[in-house]
Design a protein around this motif. Structure first.
Motif, PDB file in Angstrom:
ATOM      1  N   LEU A 251       0.835  -1.198   0.000  1.00  0.00           N
ATOM      2  CA  LEU A 251       0.000   0.000   0.000  1.00  0.00           C
ATOM      3  C   LEU A 251       0.874   1.254   0.000  1.00  0.00           C
ATOM      4  CD1 LEU A 251      -2.872   1.199   0.212  1.00  0.00           C
ATOM      5  CD2 LEU A 251      -2.618   1.104   2.698  1.00  0.00           C
ATOM      6  N   LYS A 252       0.702   2.098  -1.025  1.00  0.00           N
ATOM      7  CA  LYS A 252       1.469   3.335  -1.137  1.00  0.00           C
ATOM      8  C   LYS A 252       0.727   4.514  -0.529  1.00  0.00           C
ATOM      9  CE  LYS A 252       3.451   4.533  -4.866  1.00  0.00           C
ATOM     10  NZ  LYS A 252       3.707   4.862  -6.285  1.00  0.00           N
ATOM     11  N   CYS A 253      -0.524   4.684  -0.901  1.00  0.00           N
ATOM     12  CA  CYS A 253      -1.287   5.830  -0.431  1.00  0.00           C
ATOM     13  C   CYS A 253      -2.771   5.533  -0.605  1.00  0.00           C
ATOM     14  CB  CYS A 253      -0.909   7.112  -1.189  1.00  0.00           C
ATOM     15  SG  CYS A 253      -0.752   6.879  -2.974  1.00  0.00           S
ATOM     16  N   ILE A 254      -3.576   6.185   0.195  1.00  0.00           N
ATOM     17  CA  ILE A 254      -5.015   6.010   0.155  1.00  0.00           C
ATOM     18  C   ILE A 254      -5.670   7.301   0.611  1.00  0.00           C
ATOM     19  CG2 ILE A 254      -5.097   5.031   2.484  1.00  0.00           C
ATOM     20  CD1 ILE A 254      -7.425   3.272   1.504  1.00  0.00           C
ATOM     21  N   PHE A 255      -6.779   7.643  -0.037  1.00  0.00           N
ATOM     22  CA  PHE A 255      -7.549   8.849   0.291  1.00  0.00           C
ATOM     23  C   PHE A 255      -9.017   8.468   0.388  1.00  0.00           C
ATOM     24  CE2 PHE A 255     -10.409  12.056  -1.517  1.00  0.00           C
ATOM     25  CZ  PHE A 255     -10.260  13.073  -0.584  1.00  0.00           C
ATOM     26  N   TRP A 256      -9.724   9.051   1.365  1.00  0.00           N
ATOM     27  CA  TRP A 256     -11.147   8.785   1.498  1.00  0.00           C
ATOM     28  C   TRP A 256     -11.861  10.024   2.036  1.00  0.00           C
ATOM     29  CZ3 TRP A 256      -7.551   7.223   5.034  1.00  0.00           C
ATOM     30  CH2 TRP A 256      -7.792   7.507   6.368  1.00  0.00           C
ATOM     31  N   ALA A 257     -13.136  10.121   1.687  1.00  0.00           N
ATOM     32  CA  ALA A 257     -13.994  11.218   2.137  1.00  0.00           C
ATOM     33  C   ALA A 257     -15.439  10.759   2.035  1.00  0.00           C
ATOM     34  CB  ALA A 257     -13.762  12.473   1.305  1.00  0.00           C
ATOM     35  N   LEU A 318      -2.221  12.293  -4.753  1.00  0.00           N
ATOM     36  CA  LEU A 318      -3.182  12.671  -3.725  1.00  0.00           C
ATOM     37  C   LEU A 318      -4.011  13.870  -4.169  1.00  0.00           C
ATOM     38  CD1 LEU A 318      -4.363  12.486  -0.885  1.00  0.00           C
ATOM     39  CD2 LEU A 318      -2.424  13.826  -0.055  1.00  0.00           C
ATOM     40  N   LEU A 319      -3.371  14.890  -4.728  1.00  0.00           N
ATOM     41  CA  LEU A 319      -4.103  16.072  -5.159  1.00  0.00           C
ATOM     42  C   LEU A 319      -5.057  15.744  -6.303  1.00  0.00           C
ATOM     43  CD1 LEU A 319      -1.289  18.783  -4.991  1.00  0.00           C
ATOM     44  CD2 LEU A 319      -2.959  18.162  -3.252  1.00  0.00           C
ATOM     45  N   ARG A 320      -4.655  14.842  -7.187  1.00  0.00           N
ATOM     46  CA  ARG A 320      -5.578  14.422  -8.251  1.00  0.00           C
ATOM     47  C   ARG A 320      -6.772  13.662  -7.683  1.00  0.00           C
ATOM     48  NH1 ARG A 320      -0.694  13.657 -11.245  1.00  0.00           N
ATOM     49  NH2 ARG A 320      -0.561  11.524 -10.428  1.00  0.00           N
ATOM     50  N   ALA A 321      -6.530  12.825  -6.670  1.00  0.00           N
ATOM     51  CA  ALA A 321      -7.640  12.106  -6.037  1.00  0.00           C
ATOM     52  C   ALA A 321      -8.608  13.075  -5.371  1.00  0.00           C
ATOM     53  CB  ALA A 321      -7.094  11.103  -5.016  1.00  0.00           C
ATOM     54  N   ASP A 347       1.828  21.620 -10.228  1.00  0.00           N
ATOM     55  CA  ASP A 347       1.500  20.778 -11.384  1.00  0.00           C
ATOM     56  C   ASP A 347       0.029  20.411 -11.447  1.00  0.00           C
ATOM     57  OD1 ASP A 347       4.146  20.887 -12.036  1.00  0.00           O
ATOM     58  OD2 ASP A 347       4.659  18.923 -11.183  1.00  0.00           O
ATOM     59  N   VAL A 348      -0.578  20.065 -10.297  1.00  0.00           N
ATOM     60  CA  VAL A 348      -1.940  19.536 -10.286  1.00  0.00           C
ATOM     61  C   VAL A 348      -2.959  20.627 -10.015  1.00  0.00           C
ATOM     62  CG1 VAL A 348      -3.442  17.783  -9.267  1.00  0.00           C
ATOM     63  CG2 VAL A 348      -0.998  17.334  -9.490  1.00  0.00           C
ATOM     64  N   TRP A 349      -2.643  21.560  -9.136  1.00  0.00           N
ATOM     65  CA  TRP A 349      -3.568  22.638  -8.793  1.00  0.00           C
ATOM     66  C   TRP A 349      -2.971  23.992  -9.200  1.00  0.00           C
ATOM     67  CZ3 TRP A 349      -5.202  21.215  -3.073  1.00  0.00           C
ATOM     68  CH2 TRP A 349      -5.980  20.050  -3.102  1.00  0.00           C
ATOM     69  N   PRO A 350      -2.748  24.234 -10.476  1.00  0.00           N
ATOM     70  CA  PRO A 350      -2.131  25.519 -10.856  1.00  0.00           C
ATOM     71  C   PRO A 350      -3.031  26.711 -10.575  1.00  0.00           C
ATOM     72  CG  PRO A 350      -2.880  24.321 -12.807  1.00  0.00           C
ATOM     73  CD  PRO A 350      -3.056  23.392 -11.638  1.00  0.00           C
TER      74      PRO A 350
END
Length: 771
Positions: A251-257, A318-321, A347-350
């Protein structure tokens, strides 16, 4: 002299009275003990029982009345039917002790527990057999025991009379959600039940159950963690969860909401903050809660993530997720000085404005700049230089591009911070001034809602909040339960604040009609702030003059609490009550300032301007969530009652039993700034440890403290620093620690926190590069 032997008797002699009838053989002196149980409970040969369990329960009741316990023995079956069954005293048999020869060298990892035995070869027993009438006949009964019996006050300590039941399991699991371990849970149950003997188990039983629960999780921790979140996504359509694994399945990373977090983000996600310095799990993975400010000016969690690394690639994922879950990026994001995070946001949130934590920069200012200056230079005109620098942060002159130096006028004298204090060539100050658009307040005057967060203190407070009900040794499945408990407490506090706002009436300080309207518009916390602005407008602000500029009227407001400042200009159009003040309080905080309230009072505006009422500050900004929202998915996971202990563990954890692990937990995760977990030694300790050891000698230069592989470093260091020669013409020996200091230096990039400076090209750096 008073005697202290047992033979003396007296009041201090033990008064433990034996139970039962003691019989001593006149020939051998052997003692036998007969239980003093009632005759109605005493077995007798010829008794009949319908099933085997009836015989066992009858014998068990007889044992409890006499102060001993029963153990099931062997049985004989015929085609699945029990023909014979034996029941013994629990002290039947004898334990075989394996002696350890101390003269023979044992393995270093051998560890033998010294566990005593309770077996005494007791012969007390009953035997039953199946008759032709399909009844079980008691045909053998031995009543005498070769040991004494347990007193009534100690019966609860017997192993057969204690154990973990369903209530104990629920108690241990619920207490674990509050970061309360099994020992403290046992003590709480003791107080609730009224004594240790009422609990029905011991402290060790509680600890053993917790250990078995952790063993059940074991290597399936990441698998259970991910599947529990994905199952919530299945049962809750608005629940978002994304994760990523390596090629090996780690497991590298995980995001939830969940739904409430999304709803809060749409309302309060204009400015968010997150801090990647918080570890609250067994595997040292990073926990990142995304924090915003709700309509009560309290912290609100907008999402959560767990990361296995701090690279720009991980942050970009993470920012893309987050963007996929919410649909858009926030206006302003506040973080610390992390180059990987800076690159990922660009890069992701310019479209988002990345703001650095001003507290960290001001904290470093003392150590990096003022610590090297003498006391005479630190004070000028009675003003501390650090205070002057704080005034600079609010100076609108910094908005000028290409400003050569930081300056301000005090008492008619222009003070140049860099020139007057000899800091023209200071590398760190020059570098951090080059980043002034990312942290100085003057550059955020026109940014919407930029005044809500200037530092990452909100994230620090959020980390403390989660730390109260979590610990750094828990597994991922346990941490998820802790997280749900914390979110439930946070939402309960929000519900309570809403209730207080609806059911309480604030005191009115004036007869201004807008004050009464504001009390019905804003939440209680925000109204108190608006009320202070209204009072300040009535008592401390006055209009000096006014000018007509087209359709607008320009008021020049004098603020008596700021005598050194010029007039505050307020532009207002009476037709639609369009108003603007140069202090930009509404643009930065979403609330009208005292200067605007002063103008509205002069013009006798009777209705609060609706275009200046932000929904994020109103009473009904977001609806309250249901208290059962968090447990809907967990309750739907297990439909059938548990039949095995593994199913019982799965029910407590809210997961499904796993047989194979496709997602594994990381091992040996390290982050920027993490140390070696070793105690720092003083110079005296290092000298003592090195005194008896032979120092390493380089085979090239014949010096001590390094080898031929690293010899070039010390050669270069010696050449740059200038070799010092003694009277005999020989070069002095450069010790390892001295050479290391010369090589590493003490420049602006030597501090671990100043990661921006060490990564001037915004390139990503791993842990070794950061070190």
């Amino acid at each position: 002299m008073a005697s202290n032997t047992l033979a003396d008797g007296g009041d201090d002699a033990p008064n433990y009275q034996l139970r039962g009838v003691e019989q001593v053989s006149p020939n051998t002196g052997t003692k036998r003990y007969i239980p003093d149980s009632p005759s109605s409970l005493t077995p007798a040969e010829g008794m009949l029982f319908d099933i085997v369990d009836d015989a066992y329960n009858f014998y068990k009741t007889y044992a409890e009345a006499g102060g001993w316990t029963v153990r099931k023995g062997a049985q004989h079956e015929n085609r699945g039917i029990v023909i014979n069954k034996y029941f013994f005293c629990s002290k039947e048999g004898q334990k075989d002790f394996r002696p350890v020869d101390t003269l023979v060298e044992q393995p270093s990892d051998r560890w033998v527990r010294r566990v005593p035995s309770k077996r005494t070869r007791c012969q007390a027993a009953i035997r039953i057999k199946l008759t032709d009438a399909k009844k079980y006949l008691l045909y053998h009964f031995i009543e005498a025991h070769n040991h004494d019996f347990v007193h009534e006050e100690d019966l609860h300590l017997l192993k057969e009379n204690r154990g973990i039941n369903r209530a104990h399991e629920e108690m241990i699991n619920k207490m674990s959600h509050l970061n309360i371990g099994p020992v403290r849970a046992f003590n709480i149950m003791k107080e609730v039940y009224g004594g240790f003997d009422k609990v029905g188990a011991t402290k060790v039983d509680f600890k053993n159950f917790k250990k078995e629960l952790n063993l059940f999780i074991g290597e399936f921790d990441a698998e259970m963690f991910v599947k529990r979140l994905m199952r919530k996504k299945e049962f809750l359509p608005k629940f978002s969860c994304e994760y990523e694994t390596t090629d090996e399945g780690v497991l590298k990373c995980i995001f939830w909401a969940d739904e409430d977090m999304k709803r809060n983000y749409y309302m309060f996600g204009d400015v968010i903050s997150f801090d990647a310095t918080y570890k609250r799990n067994k595997y040292n993975m990073m926990f990142l809660p995304f924090t915003g400010i709700d309509n009560h000016n309290r912290n609100v969690t907008l999402g959560a993530a767990i990361l296995g690394s701090e690279t720009a690639e991980t942050y970009s994922w993470l920012l893309r997720a987050i963007k996929n879950a919410y649909g858009y990026a926030p206006l302003v994001i506040v973080t610390d000085q992390d180059p990987a995070m800076k690159r990922a946001i660009a890069d992701v949130w310019p479209e988002s404005r990345h703001r650095l934590c001003m507290w960290h920069i001001m904290d470093k200012l003392t150590t990096k700049v003022w610590s090297g200056l003498p006391y005479v230079q630190i004070q000028i005109l009675g003003k501390d230089c650090l205070q002057l620098f704080g005034l600079i942060l609010y100076c609108p002159k910094l908005l000028r591009s290409g400003l050569p130096y930081v300056q301000i006028q005090i008492l008619g004298k222009e003070i140049s911070i860099i020139h007057d204090f000899g800091l023209t060539d200071h590398e760190w100050l020059t570098y951090i001034y080059g980043l002034r658009e990312s942290w100085i307040l003057a550059y955020y005057r026109e940014e919407e809602m930029s005044g809500l967060m200037r530092t990452s203190s909100r994230s620090e407070s959020e980390n403390h909040f989660f730390g109260k009900i979590s610990n750094p040794k828990c597994m991922l499945v346990e941490f998820l339960s802790h997280f749900d408990t914390a979110i439930e407490a946070q939402r309960h506090e929000h519900r309570k604040n809403d209730h207080d706002t609806r059911c309480t009436n604030p005191g009115e300080w004036s007869d201004f009609v807008l004050e009464k309207q504001a009390a019905q518009i804003y939440t209680r916390t925000l109204f108190l702030d608006v009320q202070l602005e209204i009072q300040h407008a009535i008592h401390r602000c006055t209009s000096v003059r006014l000018d007509h500029v087209g359709d607008f009227i320009k008021f020049f407001i004098k603020d008596l609490d700021q005598p050194c400042s010029s007039f505050f200009e307020v532009m207002i159009r009476e037709e639609d009550v369009t108003v603007k003040c140069i202090c930009n309080r509404f643009e930065q905080f979403g609330l009208l300032c005292s200067h605007i309230f002063c103008v509205l009072r002069i013009l006798d505006i009777r209705e609060f301007p609706k275009q200046y009422i932000l929904r994020r500050w109103t009473r009904e900004a977001v609806p309250n969530s249901s208290p059962l929202f968090m447990s809907v998915a967990d309750e739907a996971q297990i439909n059938a009652p548990p039949k095995t202990r593994r199913n019982r563990f799965a029910e407590l954890l809210g997961v499904a039993p796993e047989s194979t692990a496709t997602i594994r937990v990381p091992v040996g995760t390290r982050f920027k700034g993490c140390d070696s977990h070793k105690r720092l030694k003083s110079q005296k300790e290092r000298a003592i440890s090195q005194s008896g050891s032979k120092r390493r000698q380089c085979s090239l230069c014949k010096k001590y403290g390094h080898n031929r592989v690293t010899c070039w470093k010390y050669t270069v260091a010696g050449a740059e620093a200038g070799a010092s020669w003694n009277a005999g013409g020989n070069e002095d020996t450069i010790h390892e620690r001295d050479a290391a200091m010369v090589v590493e230096g003490d420049g602006p990039g030597s501090n671990d926190d100043d990661v921006f400076y060490t990564s001037g090209n915004d390139a990503d750096m791993d842990d070794e590069d950061m070190a």
